[in-house]
Design a protein around this motif. Structure first.
Motif, PDB file in Angstrom:
ATOM      1  N   ASN A  85      11.751  -3.552   6.661  1.00  0.00           N
ATOM      2  CA  ASN A  85      11.079  -3.558   7.961  1.00  0.00           C
ATOM      3  C   ASN A  85       9.576  -3.767   7.841  1.00  0.00           C
ATOM      4  O   ASN A  85       8.852  -3.628   8.834  1.00  0.00           O
ATOM      5  CB  ASN A  85      11.358  -2.243   8.688  1.00  0.00           C
ATOM      6  N   LEU A  86       9.126  -4.062   6.659  1.00  0.00           N
ATOM      7  CA  LEU A  86       7.729  -4.383   6.385  1.00  0.00           C
ATOM      8  C   LEU A  86       6.790  -3.231   6.645  1.00  0.00           C
ATOM      9  O   LEU A  86       5.573  -3.390   6.537  1.00  0.00           O
ATOM     10  CB  LEU A  86       7.290  -5.600   7.230  1.00  0.00           C
ATOM     11  N   ASP A  87       7.286  -2.069   7.043  1.00  0.00           N
ATOM     12  CA  ASP A  87       6.396  -0.950   7.368  1.00  0.00           C
ATOM     13  C   ASP A  87       6.546   0.207   6.386  1.00  0.00           C
ATOM     14  O   ASP A  87       6.046   1.299   6.620  1.00  0.00           O
ATOM     15  CB  ASP A  87       6.671  -0.436   8.782  1.00  0.00           C
ATOM     16  N   GLY A  88       7.257  -0.044   5.324  1.00  0.00           N
ATOM     17  CA  GLY A  88       7.423   1.002   4.315  1.00  0.00           C
ATOM     18  C   GLY A  88       8.499   2.022   4.646  1.00  0.00           C
ATOM     19  O   GLY A  88       8.694   2.970   3.888  1.00  0.00           O
ATOM     20  N   SER A  89       9.148   1.854   5.748  1.00  0.00           N
ATOM     21  CA  SER A  89      10.185   2.837   6.083  1.00  0.00           C
ATOM     22  C   SER A  89      11.295   2.774   5.033  1.00  0.00           C
ATOM     23  O   SER A  89      11.802   1.713   4.700  1.00  0.00           O
ATOM     24  CB  SER A  89      10.744   2.582   7.482  1.00  0.00           C
ATOM     25  N   ALA A  90      11.604   3.932   4.547  1.00  0.00           N
ATOM     26  CA  ALA A  90      12.579   4.020   3.458  1.00  0.00           C
ATOM     27  C   ALA A  90      13.027   5.465   3.340  1.00  0.00           C
ATOM     28  O   ALA A  90      12.446   6.367   3.946  1.00  0.00           O
ATOM     29  CB  ALA A  90      11.964   3.556   2.140  1.00  0.00           C
ATOM     30  N   ILE A  91      14.039   5.614   2.604  1.00  0.00           N
ATOM     31  CA  ILE A  91      14.492   6.966   2.306  1.00  0.00           C
ATOM     32  C   ILE A  91      14.094   7.264   0.878  1.00  0.00           C
ATOM     33  O   ILE A  91      14.424   6.496  -0.033  1.00  0.00           O
ATOM     34  CB  ILE A  91      16.009   7.090   2.485  1.00  0.00           C
TER      35      ILE A  91
ATOM     36  N   ASP B 233      15.316   1.119   0.873  1.00  0.00           N
ATOM     37  CA  ASP B 233      15.319   0.788   2.300  1.00  0.00           C
ATOM     38  C   ASP B 233      16.672   0.225   2.687  1.00  0.00           C
ATOM     39  O   ASP B 233      17.615   0.201   1.881  1.00  0.00           O
ATOM     40  CB  ASP B 233      14.183  -0.192   2.616  1.00  0.00           C
ATOM     41  N   VAL B 234      16.771  -0.201   3.915  1.00  0.00           N
ATOM     42  CA  VAL B 234      18.077  -0.645   4.402  1.00  0.00           C
ATOM     43  C   VAL B 234      18.570  -1.890   3.706  1.00  0.00           C
ATOM     44  O   VAL B 234      19.754  -2.212   3.724  1.00  0.00           O
ATOM     45  CB  VAL B 234      18.033  -0.882   5.932  1.00  0.00           C
ATOM     46  N   ALA B 235      17.635  -2.629   3.112  1.00  0.00           N
ATOM     47  CA  ALA B 235      18.043  -3.839   2.396  1.00  0.00           C
ATOM     48  C   ALA B 235      18.514  -3.531   0.983  1.00  0.00           C
ATOM     49  O   ALA B 235      18.961  -4.419   0.281  1.00  0.00           O
ATOM     50  CB  ALA B 235      16.883  -4.828   2.354  1.00  0.00           C
ATOM     51  N   GLY B 236      18.361  -2.288   0.615  1.00  0.00           N
ATOM     52  CA  GLY B 236      18.763  -1.935  -0.745  1.00  0.00           C
ATOM     53  C   GLY B 236      17.628  -2.125  -1.735  1.00  0.00           C
ATOM     54  O   GLY B 236      17.836  -2.018  -2.942  1.00  0.00           O
TER      55      GLY B 236
END
Lengths: 277, 1401
Positions: B1248-1254, B1302-1305
């Motif tokens: 998401n280009l914003d660094g959102s991640a787990i 992130d959601v993309a792995g």
């Protein structure tokens, strides 16, 4: 009719041509033998190529080759952890937090552990295992299940183009209020040309099983019942806003408590031993 | 010797076997192999080395209950925990098994940040340890959970803005940011209200767009709240009233939270046959409401009296929770029953309402019998009534017991028993009751054994009495002289006849008489006993919960033997009291009947005086008296009353004649009638005679002197002197004793009447009282002188008793003395004696003799009545003496109830019975579980099968059942599209529609009774010989559904599935079933079906792909693998453009194997370069963050059918995920043992280009590149770029490995190392010395660790107030020359030491 006639004439014509061809080939027997030998050699070369490429990884970067070899192992392990943990976790719930209960009630096909056994008077002896004990037993069960489940034939073999090593499978289970975390270490190592690849530990997050919260419910019920008190399910459920549904069945002379989290399928049930008076 | 040795060998071997043949016994294992503790199991289950005692675990020391807790563990305190189990768990043991007095187990409020929990201190400690940044805040003074939760709710809340403008709505206490203009805690403000927070509002009140998706719920809160774009709550959206059944929720899972209605709209109450608490007035059933259900209206616990629970019935409680009804059975056998009540509530809109609450309570029925102390047999009426009052008071004490009063204390809810095992016989027997019926039969009926037939008895009695009556009437009529009798005689005889007739009427036709206990013979009384009986439990004659009756548990009239005499009489009596019905046995138990008998006293009574003596009195006294009077009247008319009494007066007359010396006053009357002789008045009687012996009349059986009523003139025997005439016992001559009661006139009359009949009276004894012979008795004969008409003594016969014949002067004197008054007294007394003699002769010699002597009609009639009187006396005495009394105990024997023998309703116990073909409930009973008890109550042949399984079924297993199960098709089990193609054929069914190959087929059959079925491809195989391929499972069921899958390979069975051969064939499956009684089908039931030759004309269905329909692609990845899943084998292709299957690149083709995977799907793989059946992987993706591409997938089956429409998969690109920062780093000094640290990771980029991640973290190095395996997720992570985790760490070196994905792995790893340097001890001065090599000298102080020192020359001081010393490593210097130095040091961890005083010598 026309078509049929045409078909018959073609057929006769083909028979004729085949006859001529056989005569021709009789004259070229030596050449045919050479061609056959060349064909066989080519076939062997193709098979050898296939073997060297796909099995021995010839021409493939070792890291990629090992990665490809590891992939089915990983998939197999993931399938196993899913199916094994499903079985283990469900059975723990259905059997009262014990995989193989010593004293149990056969109830609707399940062996449900008596978590409170008879004492003189209204009291009962509390057999609830601690969370730690449950975690440990789950861990052992998952480890055993994984050992039985994983297909070690996916790794290596007589003609494998790499070295491999199996470590012993271990697992860690953590019961949280809203989930169960399962971590399985399946130490498979493949190495080729000084490149080593290890299978990452497998991780499972079962947020559909709030076993920690359910354990608290079981604990509260047994705290009351063990000392001879009544446990009123309705106020308890309302106090917790129906987060957990508590059903009580009474197959004479015992009692079975069935606990389900709201809108989830997981079930934890246990029995309290009664007296056949 | 050899024999002896052989015997010993055999003995030893035998003993060995006997030892080894002993089975392992159950023991209490301290530890079991399965990890349990204190389990009473087989000895083999015990772990060796631990305790194993052959007794129950409550008897062994190592299993004694204790309170177990782990001071450093999970924080739970386990009450009544076995000691051994506690030790095994590593816990601490406290002897107070309830844990109540254990400090560590006392509950208080544990506040952890914004959360609070009412838990023990131990647990609070454990929970707090999860959040190292937070200190444990345990408040013991909080006593309730509500109070605890309020602590957090009432805390000051607002937006907490961190220095990096991260905004969080929280409590003030949780915000540790230093207050600034744009950071810190902003009380009462939502984050969306702060400009410097980039949180877009959702709440319209604060400028939001009111998007319902920006809503949510808060923990422990009922209401719906707005949430801003940062995920912070933003105020109330909707207030939900949980008390009225509304709670914040999103059951539709569309992210739109609302107040969801938790009330129940479909419940058991909706069914017409529902029985239980009436909730009609309440409308909806609200969340948390509960109510009672039961099997019969009679079970309503509010009904009085209770005890009417049908056999097999049970109480249930239903609860409405979260919109769903939960049924909870109360304990079986009615060990519990359900009680309900209503409470008034105020709803959200201030409307008044009611809430029904119900619960199962223990049935304390076994104390009821304590209140049955009244006993009508052992107590008198007063005590009995008193006891009844006390019993009722005792019985209705609901605090102590659950009983009901119905004249006897019975359980309010009758308990259930295992009646099929005769359990409860002792309880039932308490209700066995007897009621005595007392019968009386008079003597003659008893002798003639005609009590049962009073008519017959009356016949015999009448025969006797009639015969006598005939004589009377015949004689009376025949003579016809009645008219000539005087009026007085008529009246007298008439009265006698009347009384005689009365006696006859009253006594003649009497058989058995019911003395008492008539009520015992009534049906009502039987119902009463039975009702008390069945109120005791499953006893007596009663109905089961489906209304089926069985009367075998109640036996009545058990003691009546048809052979006994009174059997017929009793039956007739029963018919009288039961409206013509012969109720020898109870037929229909009825609670409404017999109620009036509940309080009745049923005691045994003796026959009454009148019943017992009536016959005797009437016959003997009245009848005999009447006859006597009549006889006397007739006889006395001619012969005088005295004579009449003796000869015609029967036994009474005779008795009276003995007692009465003369006829007294009756004489003149008679005399007047006869008009024959003069009578000398009493006043003229001789004084000499008056001096004769006076003898008082004897009483008869103690009765007073008789009073004779003749002709209405009372004739009372006068008192005074009299003459005695006796029968000489020696000579046999009569001695007549004439009492003074006989008047002289009467004697004279009697004598004159007698003179004509004889001439001589012999042996007359006379007492004379003369001058010389005072009081002496003499005997003499008399002769009647017809000329003088006088009696004259014959002098020479005079004898003096005791002396002998007298002669000479004495003779003359005596003659003169006697004769001096002869004509008046002595002679007439002698005449009376003659009369009596005649009477005696008549008795002795018979009537004929009398008749010959009494020739007149009156005498004859009088004699007849005399006979009647004698007959009646004998009759009466016999009637009394031979009378018979019988007491019959009518016993209602209360035994355990017996199930109906003939029944076909066993199946109605099963909840499934009340579910229709559409799986809809048809009755509230569909919610009521069956049990063995309920099943057995429906019939003697009912058995619960599949016990302990999910399919427990109640069925009839009759030994007379020789029928095998009947099999019919179960259409609902078949696939819906094929139901109309099912045709029943001889011996089975046929599915006429072809099944396409590769489809999964469902087939089903139904049996008419619970059965177990097997299937085979071979016909004519006996059930027992069929392989164990059960059709629909091995349980006994009515409905059997079987899945037939994967019809593609061969004709074999495998596990639960039956596999068919390839398509184009006809298949026959042969089925046989067995019922619970073991009856098997003799013939196969055949299911015939066809599988299509041409498998299909339709394209395969693409079910899904391994990446779904949308997938993020890792940054930098240009190719990916993908599995495609289809419903049949074939091949698939993919393309970047949506085109025809055949136009798609060949290289992008994968082939699925011909066998399915575990889920029955066929999948093929696109991977990398694609070799063989593996297709070319998806390559050339080249996507960056924010970009996407679609690929199109189509498949073709083996028949060449391919998809027209593509399955589209969207590939979404991503950038690298980066970790910018990981904190903390370096050294952290602290003087505390534990230190709060925040692990922080900053991320950037990603999908998401914003660094959102787990992000997750671990301290294990082995997991440093394994984000999935890492221990814990950051407490704040996800759609944010700063991820934080509070840690509470001990001193030392710490390395944490973090990983984010992130959601993309995209995965990224990093790590941080830092040290927590903790020193909690103050520095120590190790050495002090003065360097005198310099001038001035230098005083050196050497510390044991790094730090700082100060000094003072004047006094003690705190570090910080002194003068710094020169630091040289750990040595600190100060100029010498002073006599004393005060030194204070501090180490680098800020530990201060106490002042050290240094004196320079």
């Amino acid at each position: 009719m026309v078509i049929r006639d045409l078909g018959q004439s073609h057929f006769l014509e083909n028979i004729y041509k085949l006859n001529l061809f056989c005569k021709y080939m009789n004259n070229k027997r030596g050449q045919i033998t050479i061609f056959v030998i060349i064909g066989v050699v080519l076939l062997i070369l193709v098979g050898l190529g296939y073997y060297l490429y796909n099995v021995q990884g010839l021409g493939i970067a070792p890291q990629i080759f090992l990665g490809n070899q590891m992939q089915p192992v990983k998939e197999n392990a993931m399938e196993c952890i899913n199916s094994v943990s499903d079985d283990v976790l469900n059975n723990f719930g259905l059997r009262g937090g014990v995989l193989s209960p010593d004293n149990y009630l056969l109830y609707k096909g399940d062996m449900i552990a008596y978590l409170c056994s008879n004492l003189p008077g209204d009291n009962c002896l509390n057999h609830l295992r601690t969370k730690k004990q449950i975690e440990d037993e789950m861990m052992d069960a998952i480890t055993t299940g994984m050992n039985d489940c994983v297909d070690k034939n996916l790794v290596g073999g007589f003609l494998a183009g790499y070295d491999y090593n199996f470590g012993s499978i271990s697992s860690v289970v953590e019961i949280l209020d809203d989930r169960i975390l399962v971590n399985v270490d399946y130490p498979v190592t493949m190495s080729k040309s000084e490149i080593t690849q290890t299978l990452d530990p497998l991780f499972l997050n079962r947020d559909d099983i709030p076993l920690g919260g359910m354990y608290d419910v079981v604990y509260d019920i047994l705290q009351q019942r063990a000392v001879g008190g009544d446990f009123e399910t309705i106020p308890y459920m309302l106090e917790n806003r129906g987060e957990f549904e508590i059903m009580v069945d009474k197959p004479y002379p015992d009692e079975v408590y069935i606990i389900k989290p709201k809108a989830k399928d997981y079930t934890f049930q246990f029995a309290i031993e009664g007296v056949d008076a | 010797m050899k024999l002896r040795a052989l015997f010993q060998i055999v003995l030893i071997i035998g003993m060995l076997f006997s030892v080894y043949s002993v089975e392992a016994a159950n023991v209490c294992c301290e530890r079991t192999v399965s990890g349990g503790s204190c389990e009473y199991v087989d000895q083999t289950q015990c772990v060796k080395g631990f305790g194993a005692t052959p007794t129950s675990c409550d008897q062994v020391s190592y299993c004694q209950p204790s309170c177990c807790y782990d001071q450093n563990g999970d924080g739970y305190c386990y009450a009544n925990y076995p000691r051994a189990a506690c030790e095994a768990a590593g816990g601490l043991i406290e002897s107070d098994s309830t844990c109540e007095s254990v400090d560590a187990c006392t509950k208080g409020c544990c506040v952890i940040g914004t959360q609070a929990a009412f838990v023990t201190e131990v647990r609070c400690k454990a929970e707090s340890a999860i959040f190292p940044d937070l200190e444990m805040d345990f408040r013991k003074d909080v006593l309730t959970e509500a109070e605890c939760l309020d602590i957090v709710r009432s805390a000051e809340q607002g937006c907490c803005v961190s220095t990096d403008a991260t905004c969080t709505y929280t409590t003030k206490g949780s915000c540790e940011v230093e207050q600034g203009d744009k950071s810190g805690f902003f009380s009462g403000k939502y984050c969306s209200q702060l400009d410097f927070c980039s949180c877009a509002p959702a709440n319209p009140e604060y400028g939001g767009d009111g998007n319902a998706e920006n809503t949510g719920c808060l923990e422990n809160e009922d209401n719906v709240y707005w949430f801003d774009s940062c995920g912070n709550q933003e105020g109330l959206k909707e207030e939900c009233d949980y008390g009225s059944g509304f709670l914040c929720g999103d059951s539709e899972e569309n992210d739109e939270y609302t107040c969801e209605n938790l009330n129940c709209f479909e419940t058991s109450l909706d069914f017409e046959d529902y029985v239980g608490t009436s909730l009609d007035e309440l409308g909806d059933v609200v969340n948390g409401e509960s109510w009672c259900m039961y099997d019969s209206e009679d079970m309503d616990e509010d009904l009085e009296p209770g005890g009417k629970d049908p056999i097999g019935s049970r109480y249930y409680r239903s609860v409405c929770i979260n919109g769903k009804e939960i049924n909870e059975p109360c304990a079986d056998f009615r060990k519990e029953f359900c009680v309900d009540g209503t409470v008034d509530i105020i709803k959200k809109n201030n409307e008044e309402g009611q809430l029904t609450e119900a619960r199962c309570v223990e049935n304390v029925w076994d104390l009821c019998n304590e209140c049955n102390t009244a006993n009508s047999f052992s107590m008198d009426a007063f005590d009995y009534e008193e006891a009844l009052v006390a019993d009722e008071y005792c019985c209705t004490d609901r605090v102590t017991r659950d009983c009901s009063w119905m004249g006897r204390c019975v359980p309010k809810v009758s308990p259930g028993f295992k009646f099929w095992e005769s359990e409860g016989a002792d309880i039932c027997s308490q209700a066995t009751a007897t009621c005595p019926v007392v019968l009386f039969c008079n003597g003659w009926n008893a002798l003639l054994t005609t009590c049962d037939s009073p008519v017959l008895g009356g016949f015999f009695t009448g025969l006797i009495m009639g015969a006598v009556g005939a004589i009377v009437s015949g004689l009376t009529m025949g003579i016809g002289t009645a008219a000539s009798f005087g009026a007085i005689a008529w009246a007298t005889s008439g009265g006698g006849l009347a009384s005689n007739l009365l006696a006859f009427v009253q006594t003649a036709p009497r058989g058995w008489i019911l003395v008492s206990g008539k009520e015992c013979l009534s049906e009502e009384y039987l119902q009463s006993i039975n009702n008390i009986c069945r109120a005791h439990g499953d006893c007596g004659a009663d109905y089961n919960f489906l209304g089926e009756k069985s009367i075998d548990g109640f036996l009545s009239y058990g003691e009546i033997d048809p052979e006994v005499e009174y059997y017929s009489f009793l039956r007739e009596e029963m018919m009288k009291v039961n409206e013509g019905k012969d109720y020898l046995n109870l037929t229909d138990p009825d609670w409404e009947k017999g109620v009036e008998f509940f309080d009745g006293i049923h005691e045994q009574k003796d026959p009454s005086f009148s019943q017992k003596y009536l016959s005797f009195l009437m016959t003997t006294i009245v009848g005999s008296l009447g006859a006597s009077v009549a006889g006397t009247a007739f006889y006395g008319y001619e012969a005088g009353w005295k004579e009449g009494l003796r000869r015609g007066g029967g036994p009474l007359g005779l008795l009276v004649s003995f007692l009465v010396p003369a006829a007294g006053k009756a004489a003149p009357i008679v005399d007047a009638a006869v008009n024959e002789k003069s009578v000398t008045p009493a006043s003229q009687q001789s004084p000499a005679l008056q001096q004769l012996t006076v003898k008082n009349p004897p009483s008869i059986f103690g009765l007073p002197p008789l009073k004779l009523d003749i002709g209405g003139q009372p004739q009372v025997a006068s008192e005074g002197g009299g003459q005695v005439v006796k029968i000489d016992s020696i000579t046999g001559q009569p001695i007549y004793e004439v009492s003074a009661e006989d008047s002289l006139e009467a004697q004279a009359t009697e004598a004159s009447a007698y003179k004509s009949r004889g001439s001589t009276l012999k042996g007359v004894t006379t007492k004379i009282k003369g001058e010389n012979n005072v009081g002496q008795e003499v005997i003499a004969d008399y002769k009647y002188n017809t000329e003088t008409s006088k009696w004259e003594v014959i002098p020479e016969t005079i004898k003096q008793i005791g002396v002998g014949t007298v002669t000479g002067p004495l003779q003359q004197k005596l003659t003169g003395l006697i004769m001096g008054d002869a004509n008046s007294k002595v002679v007439q007394g002698a005449a009376n004696a003659a009369n009596d003699k005649l009477a005696a002769e008549r008795l002795a010699g018979g009537v004929s003799t009398s008749l010959t002597k009494a020739s007149s009609a009156g005498a004859i009639v009088g004699s007849a009545f005399n006979g009647i009187a004698w007959s009646q006396m004998v009759y009466g005495i016999v009637d009394l003496a031979a009378a018979q009394t019988e007491v019959i105990q009518i016993t209602g024997t209360c035994n355990p109830w017996v199930a109906p023998r003939e029944t076909d309703r066993c199946e109605e116990c099963n909840p499934n019975f009340y579910i229709d073909e559409d799986e809809e409930k048809t009755s509230f009973r569909a919610s009521l579980a069956c049990s063995e008890y309920r099943c057995k109550s429906l019939g003697a042949s009912c058995e619960l099968l599949n016990k302990g399984s999910e399919e427990e079924t109640c069925v009839s297993i009759s030994k007379y059942d020789a029928n095998s199960p009947t099999i019919v098709p179960w259409l609902e089990a078949f696939d819906e599209d094929y139901r109309s193609f099912i045709k029943e054929v001889s011996g089975g069914l046929e599915v006429t529609q072809e099944y396409p190959i590769y489809s999964t087929i469902k087939i089903g059959i139904q049996t008419n009774e619970p059965s177990q079925c097997k299937m085979s491809f071979e016909h004519s195989v006996l059930y027992d010989n069929m392989p164990s391929y059960y059709f629909g499972g091995s349980n006994y069921n009515y409905f059997h559904e079987q899945l037939i899958a994967y019809p593609d390979t061969k004709n074999v069975t495998d596990g639960e599935f039956l596999e068919l051969t390839k398509g184009g064939s006809e298949y026959q499956i042969f089925i046989r079933c067995v019922d619970a009684a073991g009856n098997t089908n003799d013939k196969d039931y055949v299911i015939k079906m066809h599988v299509s030759q041409e498998p299909d004309l339709t394209a395969p269905v693409i079910l899904t792909t391994s990446v779904g329909e949308e997938v993020y692609i890792n940054s930098g990845v240009n190719e990916t693998e993908m599995n495609v899943f289809t419903n049949e084998p074939g091949e698939c292709r993919w393309s970047w453009i949506d085109q025809k299957y055949t136009d798609m690149p060949d290289t992008n083709t994968c082939k699925s194997p011909n066998y399915p995977d575990l889920l029955g799907n066929y999948d093929c793989l696109f991977s990398t370069d694609g070799v063989g059946d593996i297709g070319q992987g998806i390559s050339g993706i080249n996507l960056r963050g924010g970009q996407f591409k679609d690929i199109f997938v189509k498949c073709q089956d083996l028949a060449g059918n391919y998809n027209m429409e593509s399955f589209k998969v969207r590939l979404k690109g991503s950038d690298n995920l980066l970790i910018k920062t990981v904190l903390p780093k370096g050294d952290i000094f602290t003087s505390e043992r534990m230190f709060n640290v925040t692990l922080q990771v900053g991320t950037d980029g990603g999908a998401n280009l914003d660094g959102s991640a787990i992000c997750k973290f671990t301290s294990q190095e082995t997991l440093k590149n394994n984000v999935q395996g890492m221990d814990s997720e950051f407490i704040s992570t996800g759609n944010i770029s700063i991820h934080e985790q509070p840690l509470y760490l001990v001193s030392g070196q710490h390395t944490y490995y973090v990983g984010c994905y992130d959601v993309a792995g995209n995965v990224v790893y990093n790590q941080t190392s830092f040290s927590i340097l903790a020193d909690i001890t103050a520095p120590i001065v190790q050495r002090v010395y003065e360097d005198t090599s310099t001038s001035p000298t230098i005083v050196n102080i050497e510390l044991n660790e790094d730090g700082f020192c100060q000094y003072s020359l004047e006094e003690s001081f705190k570090y910080g107030e002194g003068i710094d010393m020169i630091k040289d490593g750990n040595v600190f210097k100060v100029q010498g020359g002073e006599p004393r130095y005060y030194i204070a040091c501090r180490d680098v961890y800020a530990n201060d030491m106490n002042n050290v005083v240094i004196d320079i010598m």
